[in-house]
Design an enzyme around this catalytic site. Structure first.
Site, PDB file in Angstrom:
ATOM      1  N   ASN A 126       0.787  -1.237   0.000  1.00  0.00           N
ATOM      2  CA  ASN A 126       0.000   0.000   0.000  1.00  0.00           C
ATOM      3  C   ASN A 126       0.817   1.283   0.000  1.00  0.00           C
ATOM      4  OD1 ASN A 126       0.759  -0.726   2.596  1.00  0.00           O
ATOM      5  ND2 ASN A 126      -1.111   0.003   3.564  1.00  0.00           N
ATOM      6  N   PRO A 175       9.623  -7.457  -1.456  1.00  0.00           N
ATOM      7  CA  PRO A 175       8.517  -6.517  -1.637  1.00  0.00           C
ATOM      8  C   PRO A 175       7.224  -7.253  -1.950  1.00  0.00           C
ATOM      9  CG  PRO A 175       9.830  -6.605  -3.629  1.00  0.00           C
ATOM     10  CD  PRO A 175      10.520  -7.497  -2.617  1.00  0.00           C
ATOM     11  N   ALA A 176       6.112  -6.592  -1.739  1.00  0.00           N
ATOM     12  CA  ALA A 176       4.816  -7.174  -2.088  1.00  0.00           C
ATOM     13  C   ALA A 176       4.743  -7.429  -3.590  1.00  0.00           C
ATOM     14  CB  ALA A 176       3.694  -6.226  -1.667  1.00  0.00           C
ATOM     15  N   GLU A 179       4.633  -4.894  12.326  1.00  0.00           N
ATOM     16  CA  GLU A 179       3.634  -3.820  12.247  1.00  0.00           C
ATOM     17  C   GLU A 179       2.437  -4.434  11.538  1.00  0.00           C
ATOM     18  OE1 GLU A 179       1.223  -1.394  10.773  1.00  0.00           O
ATOM     19  OE2 GLU A 179       2.843  -0.620   9.508  1.00  0.00           O
ATOM     20  N   SER A 214      -0.693  -8.099   7.535  1.00  0.00           N
ATOM     21  CA  SER A 214      -1.845  -8.513   8.341  1.00  0.00           C
ATOM     22  C   SER A 214      -1.396  -9.216   9.622  1.00  0.00           C
ATOM     23  CB  SER A 214      -2.744  -9.454   7.539  1.00  0.00           C
ATOM     24  OG  SER A 214      -2.127 -10.722   7.384  1.00  0.00           O
TER      25      SER A 214
END
Length: 494
Positions: free
Chosen positions: A166, A190-191, A269, A248
């Site tokens: 995000n 990375p995502a 986090e 998540s």
């Protein structure tokens, strides 16, 4: 190859030189077997680029490089590490427009937001450039007087950094900055939805390391379509000494379990369910302005986004109506278009999830004041939505929405408002609007959240500690505390 309309806003030079491979030991290379996956533009659902798809073997090659680089990087003077980070900061700021266009292309957020993210993300390098020389130690005489105590700090060692989609630059720099400042080499996963911005930042760092004659294996990047293919072998390897994850709570628990075998240092986090409290004495104009910022940054796809609007009975109706009017005026569309204020959600399943929460709330008696539609035929859009009369136990209140939906729940006295704010397993961020200093202090003391905004809708700052309590995570990023996460304390009795 870039194919979407958003990609047309990328400069030809950026497209020509954008790395899409794996960065291992200072070289961009293909994944094992030449595997790739597609990165798409959420505003059009079209493919932007094909990116190398790392395997378990690739991940271990990256850790090999980080492990080899660790002694040399630890020996680099703190001032030199700081100067490297400062140079990267200046490079990112100079290229802010290009990087913002890339963020918009792969994440969908409006260009103005993307540019703000570049400056915010770059600021972590500036902050940790300054902190690199400030790893405090201690020398003192023991209370008994028989010896002296020497306390020093040393880097933890190779770190695995797992970043979310995000905020593709800010989440990477918030981890890379303190790790490098402390003397820790890194492997970054990375995502898979937004790997391109991380690759660009890594290339800036790689080039600076090479130019300065420093070990280029300090920063390694392994994008993958299967997170477990990369994380599992690394977490099981005794050479890895640290893992930092943003994502998540469910995935965080899994990573903590996997980290236990090696007793890894872990920073987590995780999820949020931020309350936005509006007390009866609040300035409603400022409260609505703050609510728009706290809710709709990145189309509500933020772990610190206001998730539950808890408003005193006396002003609940007026606040909800004003918020709905403000939401209705916002322009929704592809982030690369001029004047767009709200972009798409990241993928189709995200739209379906948000729509399902809204439908369940309406079935439970909530009233729709604005929104609930999907305003464009292509891409992953959902209109900014305000719901009033929402039950405190509605799923849209108890679950993290991660979308542009503001459920308004009324409360009676301050005790009830604070109790509702704390009625969640999460404790990342909270917001409160009031004219009373006493109320503000009470909120700061009693609301269970790691970050609390009073009369403002934004709390993030590179120089401040970012993190939560309860099931929102462990540890802190940003500020002085962020550097602590990558340092070990060593005590010597002299």
């Amino acid at each position: 190859m870039a194919t979407s309309s958003s990609a047309s806003h990328l400069s030809p030079a950026l497209v020509a030189h954008l790395p899409t491979g794996l960065l291992i030991d200072g070289r961009w290379t293909a994944a094992e077997g030449g595997r790739t996956f597609e990165v798409e533009d959420p505003a059009t659902a079209e493919t932007l680029f094909d990116v190398s798809d790392a395997s378990s073997a690739d991940a271990l090659r990256a850790l090999d490089a980080a492990h080899r680089a660790a002694p040399a990087w630890r020996a680099v003077a703190p001032r030199e590490r700081g100067e490297l980070l400062r140079a990267v900061y200046e490079h990112l700021v100079a290229r802010a427009d290009d990087i913002a266009a890339l963020i918009t292309a792969e994440s969908g957020k409006p260009l103005a937001e993307a540019r703000a993210e570049v400056l915010y993300g770059a600021d972590f390098f500036r902050w940790y450039a300054e902190q690199a020389v400030r790893t405090d130690g201690l020398v003192r005489t023991a209370p008994a007087g028989a010896n002296r105590q020497l306390v020093s700090r040393r880097p933890v060692g190779p770190a695995l950094l797992i970043t979310p989609w995000n905020f593709p630059i800010a989440m990477a720099t918030r981890k890379i900055g303190p790790a490098l400042a402390a003397g820790c080499p890194v492997v970054i996963k990375p995502a898979h939805l937004t790997p391109l911005t991380t690759a660009l930042v890594a290339e800036v760092i790689r080039a600076e390391l090479e130019e300065r004659g420093l070990p280029t294996g300090v920063v390694n990047v392994v994008p993958t379509s299967s997170a477990s293919d990369v994380s599992s072998p690394l977490l099981a390897d005794p050479r890895l000494r640290k893992v930092s994850f943003t994502g998540s709570t469910a995935v965080g628990r899994t990573l903590l379990e996997a980290s236990a075998a090696q007793v890894l240092r872990a920073s987590m986090e995780l999820g949020g369910n931020a309350p936005f409290l509006v007390f009866p004495d609040a300035d409603l104009d400022k409260a609505v302005e703050g609510a728009v910022v706290a809710k709709l940054r990145n189309t509500g796809q933020s772990c610190v986004a206001a998730n539950r609007f808890l408003v005193h009975d006396a002003v609940a109706r007026e606040f909800a109506q004003r918020l709905a009017a403000a939401f209705a005026e916002l322009r929704v569309g592809p982030g690369a278009e001029e004047g767009v204020q709200v972009g798409p959600l990241i993928e189709a399943t995200a739209v379906d999830s948000v729509a399902g929460l809204v439908e369940a709330a309406v079935d439970g008696g909530a009233q729709v004041l604005t929104g609930t539609d999907r305003p464009r035929s292509s891409g992953y859009f959902y209109s900014p939505t305000v719901l009033s009369g929402v039950a405190p136990d509605a799923r849209v209140v108890t679950q993290e929405i991660f979308g542009p939906v503001a459920p308004v729940v009324a409360f009676g006295d301050d005790d009830e408002g604070i109790a509702l704010a704390n009625a969640t397993e999460y404790g990342l961020a909270a917001y409160a609007f009031t004219a009373s200093l006493d109320r503000a202090v009470r909120v700061a003391e009693e609301v269970e959240a790691g970050m609390i905004g009073i009369n403002r809708g934004m709390v993030s700052d590179a120089s401040a500690p970012f993190g939560g309590m309860k099931q929102s995570g462990l540890g802190r990023e940003g500020g002085e505390a962020g550097l602590e996460e990558y340092l070990e304390t060593v005590y010597v009795a002299l």
